[in-house]
Design a protein around this motif. Structure first.
Motif, short mmCIF file in Angstrom:
data_model
loop_
_atom_site.label_atom_id
_atom_site.label_comp_id
_atom_site.label_asym_id
_atom_site.label_seq_id
_atom_site.Cartn_x
_atom_site.Cartn_y
_atom_site.Cartn_z
N CYS A 28 33.91 19.76 45.10
CA CYS A 28 32.90 20.29 46.35
C CYS A 28 31.79 18.90 45.77
O CYS A 28 30.89 19.08 45.14
CB CYS A 28 31.99 21.24 46.41
N LEU A 30 29.64 18.70 48.84
CA LEU A 30 28.38 19.36 49.59
C LEU A 30 27.14 19.04 48.76
O LEU A 30 25.58 18.78 49.64
CB LEU A 30 28.10 20.19 50.52
N GLY A 31 26.99 19.29 47.70
CA GLY A 31 25.26 19.42 46.57
C GLY A 31 24.71 20.08 47.94
O GLY A 31 23.03 19.90 48.06
N CYS A 32 24.73 22.00 47.71
CA CYS A 32 23.52 22.66 48.11
C CYS A 32 22.71 22.55 47.15
O CYS A 32 23.31 22.99 46.22
CB CYS A 32 24.17 23.83 48.94
N CYS A 35 22.77 25.90 44.83
CA CYS A 35 24.64 26.38 44.47
C CYS A 35 25.11 27.13 43.21
O CYS A 35 23.88 26.48 41.79
CB CYS A 35 25.22 24.96 44.55
N THR A 40 31.74 23.81 39.41
CA THR A 40 32.73 24.04 40.49
C THR A 40 32.94 22.37 41.18
O THR A 40 34.24 21.62 42.02
CB THR A 40 33.65 24.46 41.61
N HIS A 41 31.70 21.05 40.84
CA HIS A 41 31.70 20.06 41.77
C HIS A 41 32.32 18.82 41.57
O HIS A 41 32.62 17.67 41.86
CB HIS A 41 30.05 20.03 41.61
N GLY A 71 35.14 28.23 46.45
CA GLY A 71 34.92 27.22 46.07
C GLY A 71 33.90 27.08 44.41
O GLY A 71 33.34 27.94 43.87
N GLY A 72 33.75 25.49 44.79
CA GLY A 72 34.19 24.16 44.84
C GLY A 72 34.67 24.38 46.77
O GLY A 72 33.36 24.97 47.76
N GLY A 100 32.32 25.56 52.56
CA GLY A 100 31.11 25.17 52.81
C GLY A 100 30.40 24.73 54.39
O GLY A 100 29.51 24.18 54.45
N TYR A 127 25.60 27.13 51.20
CA TYR A 127 24.44 27.28 50.75
C TYR A 127 22.63 27.12 51.25
O TYR A 127 23.00 26.18 50.46
CB TYR A 127 24.79 27.91 49.15
S1 SF4 Z 1 27.52 26.15 47.09
FE1 SF4 Z 1 29.33 26.24 47.83
S2 SF4 Z 1 29.59 24.34 49.65
FE2 SF4 Z 1 27.51 24.49 48.91
S3 SF4 Z 1 27.32 22.97 46.97
FE3 SF4 Z 1 27.62 25.22 45.86
S4 SF4 Z 1 30.39 24.63 46.17
FE4 SF4 Z 1 29.86 23.62 47.62
#
Ligand code: SF4
Length: 187
Positions: A28, A30-32, A35, A40-41, A71-72, A100, A127
């Motif tokens: 993943c 996106l780097g929220c 998280c 899973t990143h 995910g991820g 995401g 997120y």
């Molecule tokens: S919350 Fe979901 S979309 Fe956001 S960084 Fe984590 S795994 Fe990725």
């Protein structure tokens, strides 16, 4: 077609309505902030590579009512994830996809028409830790629930257990759900 998996849970109740198999994909970008699933990143080389047919074989062996893909960032592997969801739908399983991406971003994807046809429930959006709710499959209040078929209701989604611990036949304990396990220690 190959999927990069983070984990697979054969049967669980905390990732959507009814008994479901759960696929967590690896990767993943996106780097929220905040998280709850940072493991899973990692790079595409992390996790387990498994063919879509092999993952379907595991799902069918579990005898569940549905498949949840989480995910991820599942749509970072859109071709393989959509192929898996299509196969699951073709054999009558309920399908639920976490992403995401925001709903508007999903609708702009080249694969959007296929996604909208093979997914029963889509949970969309980043997120946002400041808006955390951890209830009803929603990590944060900005996320949106999209019922793309008549198969499920918002009430069913809201009633999904927040967490679970599943003991696999090999003794491994899998903790899952929208609320992190440390939050359900005895009070
Ligand atoms: S919350 Fe979901 S979309 Fe956001 S960084 Fe984590 S795994 Fe990725």
């Amino acid at each position: 077609m190959t999927l990069r998996l983070h984990a697979f849970l054969p049967r669980g109740r905390a990732n959507g309505p009814g008994w479901r198999s759960v696929v967590w994909v690896q990767g993943c970008s996106l780097g929220c902030p905040g998280c709850f699933n940072p493991q899973t990143h990692g790079r595409e080389e992390a996790g387990e590579a498994a063919g879509v047919a092999e993952v379907m074989r595991r799902i069918l062996a579990a005898g569940t009512e549905g498949l949840t893909v989480s995910g991820g960032k599942p749509l970072q592997q859109a071709e393989a994830v959509v192929a898996l969801l299509e196969e699951a739908r073709a054999v009558g399983l309920s399908t639920l996809l976490f992403t995401g991406l925001a709903w508007e971003e999903v609708r702009r994807l080249p694969l959007a028409p296929r996604i909208l046809r093979c997914v029963d429930v889509l949970l969309a959006g980043r997120y946002v830790v400041e808006r955390r709710v951890a209830h009803g499959l929603l990590g944060s209040a900005n996320k949106t629930v999209h019922l793309l078929s008549p198969r499920h209701t918002l009430e069913e989604i809201a009633a999904t257990p927040e967490a679970e611990a599943v003991i696999l036949p090999d003794g491994q304990v899998v903790l899952s759900g929208i609320r992190p396990p440390e939050a359900w220690a005895p009070r």
